[in-house]
Design a protein around this motif. Structure first.
Motif, PDB file in Angstrom:
ATOM      1  N   VAL A   1      11.589 -50.698 -36.851  1.00 53.53           N
ATOM      2  CA  VAL A   1      10.890 -49.881 -37.477  1.00 53.53           C
ATOM      3  C   VAL A   1       9.637 -50.984 -38.212  1.00 53.53           C
ATOM      4  O   VAL A   1      10.935 -51.303 -38.791  1.00 53.53           O
ATOM      5  CB  VAL A   1      11.877 -48.391 -38.310  1.00 53.53           C
ATOM      6  N   LEU A   2       8.593 -50.637 -38.370  1.00 51.41           N
ATOM      7  CA  LEU A   2       7.656 -51.455 -39.421  1.00 51.41           C
ATOM      8  C   LEU A   2       6.977 -50.538 -39.928  1.00 51.41           C
ATOM      9  O   LEU A   2       6.147 -49.720 -39.414  1.00 51.41           O
ATOM     10  CB  LEU A   2       6.939 -52.357 -38.296  1.00 51.41           C
ATOM     11  N   SER A   3       7.665 -50.621 -41.324  1.00 51.47           N
ATOM     12  CA  SER A   3       7.322 -48.998 -42.287  1.00 51.47           C
ATOM     13  C   SER A   3       6.489 -49.964 -43.438  1.00 51.47           C
ATOM     14  O   SER A   3       7.094 -50.754 -44.558  1.00 51.47           O
ATOM     15  CB  SER A   3       8.202 -48.432 -42.226  1.00 51.47           C
ATOM     16  N   ASN A   4       5.340 -49.285 -44.649  1.00 57.00           N
ATOM     17  CA  ASN A   4       5.403 -49.933 -45.930  1.00 57.00           C
ATOM     18  C   ASN A   4       6.142 -48.584 -46.348  1.00 57.00           C
ATOM     19  O   ASN A   4       5.953 -47.675 -46.940  1.00 57.00           O
ATOM     20  CB  ASN A   4       3.923 -49.045 -46.139  1.00 57.00           C
ATOM     21  N   ALA A   5       6.807 -49.070 -47.551  1.00 59.53           N
ATOM     22  CA  ALA A   5       7.937 -48.874 -48.071  1.00 59.53           C
ATOM     23  C   ALA A   5       8.088 -49.177 -49.388  1.00 59.53           C
ATOM     24  O   ALA A   5       8.776 -50.601 -49.339  1.00 59.53           O
ATOM     25  CB  ALA A   5       8.923 -47.985 -47.315  1.00 59.53           C
ATOM     26  N   PRO A   6       8.958 -48.664 -50.701  1.00 55.19           N
ATOM     27  CA  PRO A   6       9.300 -49.441 -51.303  1.00 55.19           C
ATOM     28  C   PRO A   6      10.428 -49.774 -51.177  1.00 55.19           C
ATOM     29  O   PRO A   6      11.763 -48.920 -50.548  1.00 55.19           O
ATOM     30  CB  PRO A   6       8.868 -48.542 -52.574  1.00 55.19           C
ATOM     31  N   HIS A   7      11.035 -50.495 -51.728  1.00 52.41           N
ATOM     32  CA  HIS A   7      12.699 -50.290 -52.027  1.00 52.41           C
ATOM     33  C   HIS A   7      13.806 -49.037 -51.650  1.00 52.41           C
ATOM     34  O   HIS A   7      14.297 -49.028 -51.307  1.00 52.41           O
ATOM     35  CB  HIS A   7      13.303 -51.804 -53.369  1.00 52.41           C
ATOM     36  N   PRO A   8      13.395 -48.748 -52.781  1.00 49.72           N
ATOM     37  CA  PRO A   8      14.177 -47.109 -53.218  1.00 49.72           C
ATOM     38  C   PRO A   8      14.484 -46.778 -51.820  1.00 49.72           C
ATOM     39  O   PRO A   8      15.256 -46.219 -51.221  1.00 49.72           O
ATOM     40  CB  PRO A   8      14.063 -46.089 -53.918  1.00 49.72           C
ATOM     41  N   LEU A   9      13.028 -46.501 -51.193  1.00 48.98           N
ATOM     42  CA  LEU A   9      13.216 -45.679 -49.415  1.00 48.98           C
ATOM     43  C   LEU A   9      13.797 -46.504 -48.826  1.00 48.98           C
ATOM     44  O   LEU A   9      14.080 -45.950 -47.857  1.00 48.98           O
ATOM     45  CB  LEU A   9      11.245 -45.263 -49.119  1.00 48.98           C
ATOM     46  N   ALA A  10      13.056 -47.385 -48.920  1.00 50.76           N
ATOM     47  CA  ALA A  10      13.688 -48.618 -48.175  1.00 50.76           C
ATOM     48  C   ALA A  10      15.288 -48.453 -47.624  1.00 50.76           C
ATOM     49  O   ALA A  10      16.021 -48.233 -46.818  1.00 50.76           O
ATOM     50  CB  ALA A  10      13.741 -50.391 -47.475  1.00 50.76           C
ATOM     51  N   ASP A  11      16.215 -48.671 -48.813  1.00 48.32           N
ATOM     52  CA  ASP A  11      16.796 -48.658 -48.894  1.00 48.32           C
ATOM     53  C   ASP A  11      18.036 -46.823 -48.260  1.00 48.32           C
ATOM     54  O   ASP A  11      19.404 -47.334 -47.724  1.00 48.32           O
ATOM     55  CB  ASP A  11      18.098 -48.494 -50.129  1.00 48.32           C
ATOM     56  N   GLU A  12      17.248 -45.826 -48.661  1.00 42.30           N
ATOM     57  CA  GLU A  12      18.116 -44.665 -48.513  1.00 42.30           C
ATOM     58  C   GLU A  12      17.582 -44.536 -46.342  1.00 42.30           C
ATOM     59  O   GLU A  12      18.375 -44.096 -46.259  1.00 42.30           O
ATOM     60  CB  GLU A  12      16.832 -43.669 -48.823  1.00 42.30           C
ATOM     61  N   LEU A  13      16.246 -45.052 -46.505  1.00 39.70           N
ATOM     62  CA  LEU A  13      15.983 -45.280 -44.942  1.00 39.70           C
ATOM     63  C   LEU A  13      17.342 -45.345 -43.759  1.00 39.70           C
ATOM     64  O   LEU A  13      18.165 -44.942 -42.769  1.00 39.70           O
ATOM     65  CB  LEU A  13      15.177 -45.528 -44.577  1.00 39.70           C
ATOM     66  N   ASP A  14      17.294 -46.907 -44.198  1.00 36.41           N
ATOM     67  CA  ASP A  14      18.756 -47.510 -43.610  1.00 36.41           C
ATOM     68  C   ASP A  14      20.169 -46.955 -43.208  1.00 36.41           C
ATOM     69  O   ASP A  14      20.831 -47.663 -42.659  1.00 36.41           O
ATOM     70  CB  ASP A  14      18.395 -49.518 -44.475  1.00 36.41           C
ATOM     71  N   ARG A  15      20.472 -46.177 -44.535  1.00 40.73           N
ATOM     72  CA  ARG A  15      21.566 -45.935 -44.548  1.00 40.73           C
ATOM     73  C   ARG A  15      21.516 -44.307 -43.924  1.00 40.73           C
ATOM     74  O   ARG A  15      22.496 -43.824 -43.234  1.00 40.73           O
ATOM     75  CB  ARG A  15      21.595 -44.749 -45.776  1.00 40.73           C
ATOM     76  N   ALA A  16      20.842 -43.795 -43.088  1.00 43.56           N
ATOM     77  CA  ALA A  16      20.306 -42.210 -42.400  1.00 43.56           C
ATOM     78  C   ALA A  16      20.812 -42.712 -41.025  1.00 43.56           C
ATOM     79  O   ALA A  16      20.486 -43.690 -40.265  1.00 43.56           O
ATOM     80  CB  ALA A  16      18.498 -42.218 -42.680  1.00 43.56           C
TER      81      ALA A  16
END
Length: 227
Positions: A121-136
């Motif tokens: 995954v290569l995404s423009n995402a701020p830290h809170p969203l990046a952390d949440e996606l990695d936990r999915a």
């Protein structure tokens, strides 16, 4: 005269954008809820979204904090200092808007994983969203590596973003990587580096045609046979 089609270039890795590809776009009522939290009147949601996107690039790139991002968007005397309940609620509501996924894309990821082709995954995402996606769970099980702009310090379509994705994939030859994004500018930037690209417009079947024939065919539903 031969009419055979040229052989496809093999694909060693798939590089996916998240929002608009794997992730679904927010519904209008989600924007309304977020605007209301930020103190915007109900008839100014469109103005809120314009202001939101005007500040988002810096937030996605990790150049400003959560507090900085939201402080520039609050209206009607609202304030969200660090550690405040409002700042936490804004952050959680914003993140939740982007975490819904497309079942058809998850099915495709399951099939490509079974075929042995890793996905990044290569995404423009701020830290809170990046952390949440990695936990999915889907990310933990179907994605080999993730590269987010806030952690990298640069957004797509900067060249360094694509180089970071190739590095995460183990440095395959660019022409043996397929990059999928819903924004044409991002695809064009990847293509300039020699990466295969697919401009995704919501048509999963069209994306399947770009995948190696040995398993792309298996993802197309069989036509019913006559009784």
């Amino acid at each position: 005269m031969s009419t055979r089609r040229p052989a496809r270039t093999a694909i060693d890795v798939l590089i996916f954008d998240y929002n608009g590809v794997i992730g679904l776009q927010p519904e209008p009522d989600m924007w309304t809820q977020l605007a209301d939290l930020a103190g915007w009147p109900a008839d100014q949601v469109r103005d809120f979204t314009t202001a939101f996107w005007s500040r988002r690039a810096a937030y996605d790139a990790g150049e400003i904090t959560d507090h900085d991002f939201w402080s520039g968007l609050l209206r009607n005397g609202r304030a969200a200092p660090p550690g405040s309940l409002l700042l936490d609620t804004l952050r959680r509501t914003d993140t939740a808007m982007w975490t819904r996924t497309d079942p058809a894309m998850l099915d495709l990821l399951q099939t490509t994983q079974a075929a042995g082709i890793p996905a990044v995954v290569l995404s423009n995402a701020p830290h809170p969203l990046a952390d949440e996606l990695d936990r999915a769970p889907w990310c933990a099980t179907l994605i080999s590596k993730t590269v987010y702009s806030a952690r990298l310090g640069v957004n797509k379509p900067a060249q360094r973003a694509y180089e970071a994705a190739l590095e995460a994939a183990g440095w395959p030859l660019p022409e043996r990587a397929l990059f999928v994004d819903n924004l044409l500018d991002n695809c064009q930037a990847a293509a300039r580096l020699g990466i295969q690209t697919h401009h995704y417009t919501g048509d999963v079947r069209a994306l399947r045609t770009r995948l190696p024939q040995r398993f792309a065919a298996s993802m197309v539903p069989a036509m019913p046979t006559a009784p």
